[in-house]
Design a protein around this motif. Structure first.
Motif, mmCIF file in Angstrom:
data_model
loop_
_atom_site.group_PDB
_atom_site.id
_atom_site.type_symbol
_atom_site.label_atom_id
_atom_site.label_comp_id
_atom_site.label_asym_id
_atom_site.label_seq_id
_atom_site.Cartn_x
_atom_site.Cartn_y
_atom_site.Cartn_z
ATOM 1 N N ALA A 95 75.249 96.829 94.172
ATOM 2 C CA ALA A 95 74.866 97.387 92.869
ATOM 3 C C ALA A 95 74.124 96.343 92.042
ATOM 4 N N PRO A 96 73.022 96.740 91.420
ATOM 5 C CA PRO A 96 72.270 95.795 90.583
ATOM 6 C C PRO A 96 73.143 95.247 89.460
ATOM 7 N N ARG A 97 72.932 93.994 89.135
ATOM 8 C CA ARG A 97 73.646 93.368 88.024
ATOM 9 C C ARG A 97 72.747 92.311 87.401
ATOM 10 N N SER A 98 73.093 91.911 86.219
ATOM 11 C CA SER A 98 72.252 90.947 85.497
ATOM 12 C C SER A 98 72.948 89.595 85.363
ATOM 13 N N THR A 99 73.725 89.231 86.352
ATOM 14 C CA THR A 99 74.389 87.930 86.360
ATOM 15 C C THR A 99 73.524 86.930 87.113
ATOM 16 N N VAL A 100 73.966 85.706 87.206
ATOM 17 C CA VAL A 100 73.193 84.668 87.881
ATOM 18 C C VAL A 100 73.111 84.914 89.389
ATOM 19 N N VAL A 101 74.095 85.607 89.977
ATOM 20 C CA VAL A 101 74.031 85.993 91.393
ATOM 21 C C VAL A 101 73.782 87.492 91.453
ATOM 22 N N GLN A 102 72.669 87.852 92.082
ATOM 23 C CA GLN A 102 72.251 89.261 92.134
ATOM 24 C C GLN A 102 71.917 89.657 93.563
ATOM 25 N N PRO A 103 72.189 90.925 93.914
ATOM 26 C CA PRO A 103 71.762 91.402 95.232
ATOM 27 C C PRO A 103 70.288 91.794 95.188
ATOM 28 N N GLY A 104 69.598 91.537 96.278
ATOM 29 C CA GLY A 104 68.228 92.014 96.421
ATOM 30 C C GLY A 104 68.258 93.457 96.885
ATOM 31 N N PRO A 105 67.104 93.991 97.263
ATOM 32 C CA PRO A 105 67.049 95.365 97.755
ATOM 33 C C PRO A 105 67.806 95.521 99.079
ATOM 34 N N VAL A 106 68.240 96.736 99.346
ATOM 35 C CA VAL A 106 68.936 97.041 100.595
ATOM 36 C C VAL A 106 67.905 97.189 101.712
ATOM 37 N N HIS A 107 68.183 96.536 102.824
ATOM 38 C CA HIS A 107 67.354 96.638 104.025
ATOM 39 C C HIS A 107 68.242 97.126 105.163
ATOM 40 N N GLY A 108 67.640 97.556 106.245
ATOM 41 C CA GLY A 108 68.416 98.035 107.374
ATOM 42 C C GLY A 108 67.809 97.641 108.694
ATOM 43 N N GLY A 109 68.543 97.941 109.739
ATOM 44 C CA GLY A 109 68.089 97.657 111.095
ATOM 45 C C GLY A 109 69.116 98.137 112.081
ATOM 46 N N THR A 110 68.962 97.710 113.315
ATOM 47 C CA THR A 110 69.942 98.030 114.351
ATOM 48 C C THR A 110 70.344 96.749 115.057
ATOM 49 N N THR A 111 71.538 96.748 115.577
ATOM 50 C CA THR A 111 72.069 95.566 116.256
ATOM 51 C C THR A 111 73.128 95.978 117.262
ATOM 52 N N GLU A 112 73.375 95.128 118.213
ATOM 53 C CA GLU A 112 74.497 95.300 119.139
ATOM 54 C C GLU A 112 75.711 94.506 118.671
ATOM 55 N N ASP A 113 75.475 93.521 117.813
ATOM 56 C CA ASP A 113 76.533 92.605 117.376
ATOM 57 C C ASP A 113 76.345 92.276 115.892
ATOM 58 N N PRO A 114 77.059 92.971 115.000
ATOM 59 C CA PRO A 114 76.883 92.737 113.556
ATOM 60 C C PRO A 114 77.147 91.294 113.121
ATOM 61 N N ALA A 115 78.145 90.642 113.687
ATOM 62 C CA ALA A 115 78.450 89.268 113.288
ATOM 63 C C ALA A 115 77.306 88.334 113.668
ATOM 64 N N ARG A 116 76.772 88.495 114.849
ATOM 65 C CA ARG A 116 75.647 87.662 115.277
ATOM 66 C C ARG A 116 74.407 87.966 114.437
ATOM 67 N N GLN A 117 74.211 89.240 114.104
ATOM 68 C CA GLN A 117 73.072 89.631 113.260
ATOM 69 C C GLN A 117 73.182 88.990 111.877
ATOM 70 N N LEU A 118 74.382 88.957 111.325
ATOM 71 C CA LEU A 118 74.608 88.337 110.023
ATOM 72 C C LEU A 118 74.242 86.850 110.077
ATOM 73 N N GLU A 119 74.668 86.166 111.108
ATOM 74 C CA GLU A 119 74.340 84.737 111.253
ATOM 75 C C GLU A 119 72.828 84.540 111.376
ATOM 76 N N HIS A 120 72.174 85.425 112.127
ATOM 77 C CA HIS A 120 70.715 85.358 112.280
ATOM 78 C C HIS A 120 70.027 85.529 110.923
ATOM 79 N N LEU A 121 70.465 86.528 110.150
ATOM 80 C CA LEU A 121 69.859 86.770 108.837
ATOM 81 C C LEU A 121 70.101 85.593 107.890
ATOM 82 N N LEU A 122 71.297 85.040 107.922
ATOM 83 C CA LEU A 122 71.602 83.881 107.074
ATOM 84 C C LEU A 122 70.672 82.715 107.423
ATOM 85 N N GLU A 123 70.506 82.457 108.699
ATOM 86 C CA GLU A 123 69.651 81.353 109.136
ATOM 87 C C GLU A 123 68.188 81.613 108.745
ATOM 88 N N ARG A 124 67.753 82.838 108.912
ATOM 89 C CA ARG A 124 66.351 83.168 108.667
ATOM 90 C C ARG A 124 66.008 83.271 107.186
#
Length: 127
Positions: A95-124
């Motif tokens: 949900a959008p908020r006006s604090t110092v930490v804010q979420p960006g837009p929602v994106h999507g995709g497909t994966t076989e392994d959500p945990a590995r995908q999360l690590e990939h996104l964090l690194e990238r």
């Protein structure tokens, strides 16, 4: 071969001065309903953040990110926000908020392994 599953994610941004529209990516939250997965991974590069905004309270940013992680885990310390289903908790985090930490837009995709995908996104997107 494992089946691919749809997922959604948001990048968490530190926005020290909203008026300047500058931000630094500091985390990623990934939700995969089919895998019953909701997790946040965060990383704050203190030197980089202070170079962008010397006045920012880095400890407060880290505390806000810890709160997001607690919501994702369903931790009791997250209060009401941490008590819902995974989808409800992801809705709270994205949900959008006006604090110092804010979420960006929602994106999507497909994966076989959500945990590995999360690590990939964090690194990238954050490191």
């Amino acid at each position: 071969m494992s089946a691919r599953m749809g997922f959604e994610y948001v990048v968490l941004r530190c926005v020290p001065r909203v008026d300047r529209e500058e931000f630094l990516n500091v985390g990623v939250v990934l939700h995969c309903q089919r895998a019953d997965f909701l997790q946040a991974r965060c990383h704050v590069d203190r030197e980089r953040l202070l170079a962008v905004a010397p006045e920012v309270d880095v400890d407060a940013v880290c505390s806000a990110l810890a709160a997001v992680e607690a919501v994702c885990r369903g931790d009791a310390s997250a209060g009401e926000a941490g008590r819902g289903s995974l989808g409800t908790r992801f809705g709270f985090v994205k949900a959008p908020r006006s604090t110092v930490v804010q979420p960006g837009p929602v994106h999507g995709g497909t994966t076989e392994d959500p945990a590995r995908q999360l690590e990939h996104l964090l690194e990238r997107l954050v490191h």
